[in-house]
Scaffold this active site. Structure first.
Site, mmCIF file in Angstrom:
data_model
loop_
_atom_site.group_PDB
_atom_site.id
_atom_site.type_symbol
_atom_site.label_atom_id
_atom_site.label_comp_id
_atom_site.label_asym_id
_atom_site.label_seq_id
_atom_site.Cartn_x
_atom_site.Cartn_y
_atom_site.Cartn_z
ATOM 1 N N ASP A 1 0.814 -1.204 0.000
ATOM 2 C CA ASP A 1 0.000 0.000 0.000
ATOM 3 C C ASP A 1 0.852 1.260 0.000
ATOM 4 O O ASP A 1 2.057 1.229 0.254
ATOM 5 C CB ASP A 1 -0.889 0.041 1.255
ATOM 6 C CG ASP A 1 -2.173 -0.751 1.077
ATOM 7 O OD1 ASP A 1 -2.421 -1.215 -0.040
ATOM 8 O OD2 ASP A 1 -2.908 -0.907 2.065
ATOM 9 N N MET B 1 -9.711 8.993 8.977
ATOM 10 C CA MET B 1 -10.209 9.349 7.643
ATOM 11 C C MET B 1 -11.343 10.366 7.738
ATOM 12 O O MET B 1 -12.317 10.313 6.994
ATOM 13 C CB MET B 1 -10.679 8.102 6.883
ATOM 14 C CG MET B 1 -9.603 7.046 6.713
ATOM 15 S SD MET B 1 -10.223 5.497 6.026
ATOM 16 C CE MET B 1 -11.189 4.859 7.401
ATOM 17 N N LYS C 1 -3.666 3.406 -2.494
ATOM 18 C CA LYS C 1 -4.861 4.233 -2.698
ATOM 19 C C LYS C 1 -4.670 5.569 -2.003
ATOM 20 O O LYS C 1 -4.471 5.626 -0.798
ATOM 21 C CB LYS C 1 -6.097 3.540 -2.125
ATOM 22 C CG LYS C 1 -6.439 2.207 -2.770
ATOM 23 C CD LYS C 1 -7.641 1.586 -2.082
ATOM 24 C CE LYS C 1 -7.965 0.220 -2.659
ATOM 25 N NZ LYS C 1 -9.088 -0.421 -1.953
#
Length: 350
Positions: free
Chosen positions: A33, A170, A55
């Protein structure tokens, strides 16, 4: 055929587990990642295939469905696959989805837990999520809910009125809504709150405010994702517990120009002092095309009065050629040895 779902930790490469490193070092394929440290990839086998599937908001290298299919396909080729994920795979990491895809396709797997950014980020900013004087429980909440859901699944009344520390991940885009929902549900607007950006990394930044003032402060100071939002009275302990940001080289960037093979000790020392280290080797140590001159000198070594070494590399290569000549240090008994470099003194025995 096997797949490891490995938690790489929150960013500091030293926080990965021993089991995670062991699995990483044995993998044939590493699927990693954006938040997985490049330093961790140096533990991979030289012949391991490395596939980036990171991502970032608005820029996905690969969809989650394609990642699932990739893990299954590579494992079914008879390979050991390491899925290296930032934080912990099962804490807002979609590791559960990947595990289910592997199970549904008959691929054996295991999950190697990692240290979540929800815990480590605040800790590196001097915020303990629990404390006997401030909070006895923690609630970890996603600040980025599934946009297809018609309503929020969060019970804002319960969150606002609990004595728990609240940790949102987030959630920077929705920070104004988070603040408003908590206050509207009854939370004291003066409740301490904090942001931790790139927690555990050398470029970590943190910010203290009240929950009422936090959205405006975040805009003013330019805080974006990846940031952890912490709400609760534990934030007030930060003044005494902020050990990381007080390290002498915190916030400094140091370029190390030594060869990678010889820079490890220096890099580790600089990182322990809080520095962000960029390795930019300006020299590489390569074997000579021919050792004819050196080999001839070694055969006549007892005719020399002095042997002068100008680097550690010179010593290592000389010792190797000496060994190949079936000689050892006894062959140097007639010569004086002189190294050129910083003077070193052995500590006198008391």
């Amino acid at each position: 055929m096997f797949c490891y779902l490995i938690g790489a930790g929150p960013g500091d490469p030293g926080l990965i587990t021993c089991k995670g490193l062991d699995a990483l070092s044995r993998a044939d394929v590493i699927v990693y990642d954006y938040l997985a440290s490049d330093i961790l990839l140096s533990h991979a086998r030289p012949d391991a295939e490395k596939i980036y599937v990171g991502k970032i908001a608005g820029n996905h290298a690969m969809s989650q469905e394609d990642i699932n299919a990739l893990l299954v396909r590579k494992a079914k080729e008879g390979k050991i696959v390491a899925r290296l994920k930032g934080g912990d795979p099962y804490i807002f990491g979609r590791g559960g989805e990947e595990g289910r895809a592997l199970y549904d396709n008959g691929v054996p797997f295991c999950e190697v837990p990692g240290i979540s950014s929800t815990i480590a980020g605040p800790a590196y900013a001097g915020i303990p999520l629990t404390d006997r004087t401030a909070a006895s429980s923690v609630t970890i909440i996603t600040g980025h809910e599934d946009p297809t859901k018609p309503d929020s699944v969060h019970n804002w009344d319960a969150l606002a009125k609990s004595a728990s520390t609240l940790v949102f991940v987030m959630g920077m885009k929705n920070l104004p809504e988070i603040s408003k929902n908590l206050i509207n549900a009854g939370m004291d607007p003066k409740t301490p709150a904090a942001l931790v950006h790139w927690g555990t990394m050398p470029n970590q930044r943190s910010l203290n405010a009240t929950i009422e003032e936090l959205p405006e402060a975040a805009i003013r100071e330019g805080f974006k994702n990846p940031s952890v939002i912490v709400v609760g009275h534990v934030v007030s302990l930060r003044d005494k517990l902020n050990w990381n940001e007080k390290r002498p080289l915190f916030g400094k960037t140091v370029v190390v120009t030594r060869s990678r093979e010889q820079a490890s000790d220096m890099v580790a020392m600089l990182m322990s002092l809080g520095a962000r280290v960029i390795q930019f080797p300006t020299i590489s140590i390569e074997p000579m095309d021919t050792y004819e001159v050196l080999d001839k000198a070694i055969q006549e070594i007892d005719t020399f009065d002095w042997i002068i070494f100008t680097s550690v590399n010179g010593v290592q290569h000389f010792a190797e050629r000496l060994r190949l000549a079936k000689k050892d240090c006894r062959a140097l008994h007639k010569a004086k040895i002189a190294p050129i470099g910083p003077e070193t003194r052995k500590e006198e025995k008391k």
